[in-house]
Motif scaffolding. Structure first.
Motif, PDB file in Angstrom:
ATOM      1  N   UNK A 134       0.838  -1.206   0.000  1.00  0.00           N
ATOM      2  CA  UNK A 134       0.000   0.000   0.000  1.00  0.00           C
ATOM      3  C   UNK A 134       0.871   1.253   0.000  1.00  0.00           C
ATOM      4  N   UNK A 135       1.963   1.227   0.767  1.00  0.00           N
ATOM      5  CA  UNK A 135       2.867   2.387   0.811  1.00  0.00           C
ATOM      6  C   UNK A 135       3.466   2.643  -0.562  1.00  0.00           C
ATOM      7  N   UNK A 136       3.888   1.561  -1.257  1.00  0.00           N
ATOM      8  CA  UNK A 136       4.546   1.789  -2.550  1.00  0.00           C
ATOM      9  C   UNK A 136       3.518   2.258  -3.586  1.00  0.00           C
ATOM     10  N   UNK A 137       2.235   1.851  -3.415  1.00  0.00           N
ATOM     11  CA  UNK A 137       1.233   2.347  -4.350  1.00  0.00           C
ATOM     12  C   UNK A 137       0.936   3.821  -4.122  1.00  0.00           C
ATOM     13  N   UNK A 138       0.980   4.257  -2.870  1.00  0.00           N
ATOM     14  CA  UNK A 138       0.699   5.679  -2.592  1.00  0.00           C
ATOM     15  C   UNK A 138       1.950   6.533  -2.842  1.00  0.00           C
ATOM     16  N   UNK A 153      -7.247   6.273  -4.645  1.00  0.00           N
ATOM     17  CA  UNK A 153      -8.634   5.934  -4.973  1.00  0.00           C
ATOM     18  C   UNK A 153      -8.671   4.798  -6.010  1.00  0.00           C
ATOM     19  N   UNK A 154      -7.734   4.833  -6.966  1.00  0.00           N
ATOM     20  CA  UNK A 154      -7.689   3.753  -7.955  1.00  0.00           C
ATOM     21  C   UNK A 154      -7.340   2.419  -7.285  1.00  0.00           C
ATOM     22  N   UNK A 155      -6.420   2.461  -6.333  1.00  0.00           N
ATOM     23  CA  UNK A 155      -6.041   1.246  -5.590  1.00  0.00           C
ATOM     24  C   UNK A 155      -7.249   0.714  -4.816  1.00  0.00           C
ATOM     25  N   UNK A 156      -7.956   1.638  -4.146  1.00  0.00           N
ATOM     26  CA  UNK A 156      -9.127   1.231  -3.362  1.00  0.00           C
ATOM     27  C   UNK A 156     -10.196   0.599  -4.246  1.00  0.00           C
ATOM     28  N   UNK A 157     -10.320   1.125  -5.472  1.00  0.00           N
ATOM     29  CA  UNK A 157     -11.337   0.592  -6.391  1.00  0.00           C
ATOM     30  C   UNK A 157     -11.079  -0.865  -6.737  1.00  0.00           C
ATOM     31  N   UNK A 158      -9.835  -1.321  -6.562  1.00  0.00           N
ATOM     32  CA  UNK A 158      -9.543  -2.716  -6.902  1.00  0.00           C
ATOM     33  C   UNK A 158      -9.951  -3.658  -5.768  1.00  0.00           C
ATOM     34  N   UNK A 159     -10.265  -3.096  -4.591  1.00  0.00           N
ATOM     35  CA  UNK A 159     -10.658  -3.934  -3.444  1.00  0.00           C
ATOM     36  C   UNK A 159     -12.043  -4.514  -3.693  1.00  0.00           C
TER      37      UNK A 159
END
Ligand SMILES: Nc1ncnc2c1ncn2[C@@H]1O[C@H](COP(=O)(O)OP(=O)(O)OP(=O)(O)O)[C@@H](O)[C@H]1O
Ligand SMILES: [Mg+2]
Length: 374
Positions: free
Chosen positions: A211-215, A331-337
């Motif tokens: 998550x850190x590397x995605x943000x 937000x894009x990362x969260x959308x994959x959840x």
């Protein structure tokens, strides 16, 4: 499990509202003080039977002069094949919870309706004392039936040991045999809880790093430490942890007796979150601290997925202090959840692909603004 319908009656400034959230992402846009946190609070209260804000029902009940609505929340929850009706109402300030018309306790809610909250107060886990960091990890431990006993057994044994020490101090009498039997149990439970916390932190770490590397890209390297009386113990075996507990108990026995309370044990430990080799509590910027605690919450969701859970994610004011690029990535990362997510923000998040809905919150009124299925 996801929320199919939310109805509120007389809860803070929301008064009467009803809507059907998207099973994926729901973004609520509104000005300061218009009811965004109030909405997330209704979901939190419906899932845990208590609020994350200070105060009781007297503060939640809509205080509008002309409103004499009863304070009530009604939710329809859906999972693969089932639909559940959840109702919480407060009558003469006494809370009653009904699941499918049957009266249940808050404990039952935790099982059927798990949620994970990130709120501006979550930052306190990094900024403030060690109790906040212990709570952060213990909340994850207690969310699983497999690990919650480490916490509950420890809490019980700590209570008995503290009562014994307090009574010994007050009476001036010390029953060595009774103390020994309480202490053996207590130190074992404390060592077990310590090992369970460290194990959980190791399990969460790869998710936090992802998550850190995605943000943040690869600019920040995450690590953690677990601290027992100033010693770094994360690589210790359960046996070494127990040995250390026993040695400290001998060292601190007299101090505990004169203090009348336990000075050794898992309620005194600390957790250090490290970014690029530095303790984020003292060296992290506001955005980095926020990003890290957010990454921890994402990690918790991914960990709970592994446990077979599907918690609803509540993210209050999560985007402030992150620059535009980081907001979009988040937000894009969260959308994959593959779980239902509620996000509040004061500004529209443009140019972000989401699978979900945008709502406006205006003076407590919730209105669908845009339905997106990118
Ligand atoms: N019991 C109550 N009855 C009526 N209104 C209430 C009650 N409790 C709080 N409010 C109102 O709710 C509003 C605050 O709502 P909320 O905290 O949800 O705002 P917000 O949209 O999250 O704002 P921010 O962006 O500043 O965080 C305030 O205007 C407050 O007066
Ligand atoms: Mg708010």
């Amino acid at each position: 499990m996801y929320i199919n319908q939310i109805k509120t009656f007389g809860f803070r400034n929301l008064e009467v509202s009803e809507f059907n959230p998207n099973p994926n992402v729901n973004i609520f846009i509104g000005k300061n003080g218009h009811g965004k946190t109030n909405l997330l609070e209704t979901i939190y209260v419906a899932s845990k039977g208590k609020s994350f804000r200070p105060g009781k029902i007297a503060e939640w009940r809509c205080q509008k002069v002309e409103s004499n609505l009863p304070c009530k929340l009604e939710f329809i929850l859906k999972d693969n094949n089932h639909s559940h009706k959840l109702k919480i109402l407060w009558e003469e300030d006494k809370k009653q919870i009904f699941l499918d018309e049957k009266k249940v306790t808050s404990g039952k809610l935790l099982q059927v309706f798990p949620t994970i909250l990130f709120s501006p107060e979550s930052l306190l886990s990094i900024k403030e004392g060690s109790d906040k960091r212990r709570t952060l990890i213990d909340e994850v431990l207690t969310s699983s039936i497999k690990t919650q006993h480490f916490y509950t057994q420890y809490k019980k044994s700590l209570k008995s040991r503290n009562r014994f020490l307090k009574e010994s101090k007050e009476s001036g009498q010390f029953n060595e045999i009774l103390f020994k039997s309480l202490n053996v149990l207590f130190l074992n439970f404390s060592a077990q809880l310590t090992a369970a916390r460290i194990d959980l932190l190791f399990k969460l770490s790869p998710h936090i790093k992802k998550a850190m590397s995605l943000i943040f890209g690869n600019e920040l390297k995450f690590d953690f430490e677990y601290i027992v009386s100033d010693r770094l113990v994360k690589s210790w075996s359960p046996k070494e942890i127990l040995d250390h507990h026993e040695a400290r108990s001998v060292e601190l026995k007299n101090a505990e007796l004169s203090y009348g309370s336990s000075l050794v044990g898992a309620h005194k430990h600390d957790i250090k979150f490290i970014l690029n080799g530095q303790d984020v509590r003292y060296f992290g910027s506001q955005g980095q601290q926020r990003g890290l605690i957010l990454a921890f919450k994402m990690a918790e969701v991914l960990y709970r997925f592994e446990q077979g859970d599907k918690p609803v994610l509540l993210l209050d004011d999560v985007l402030s202090e992150l620059d535009l690029e980081k907001r979009q990535k988040l937000v894009e990362f969260l959308s994959t959840f593959e779980t239902q997510i509620f996000i509040t923000t004061t500004d529209f998040i443009d140019d972000v692909k989401i699978n979900g809905d945008y709502y406006n919150i205006n003076l407590g009124h919730i209105e669908l603004n845009q339905r997106r299925n990118d």
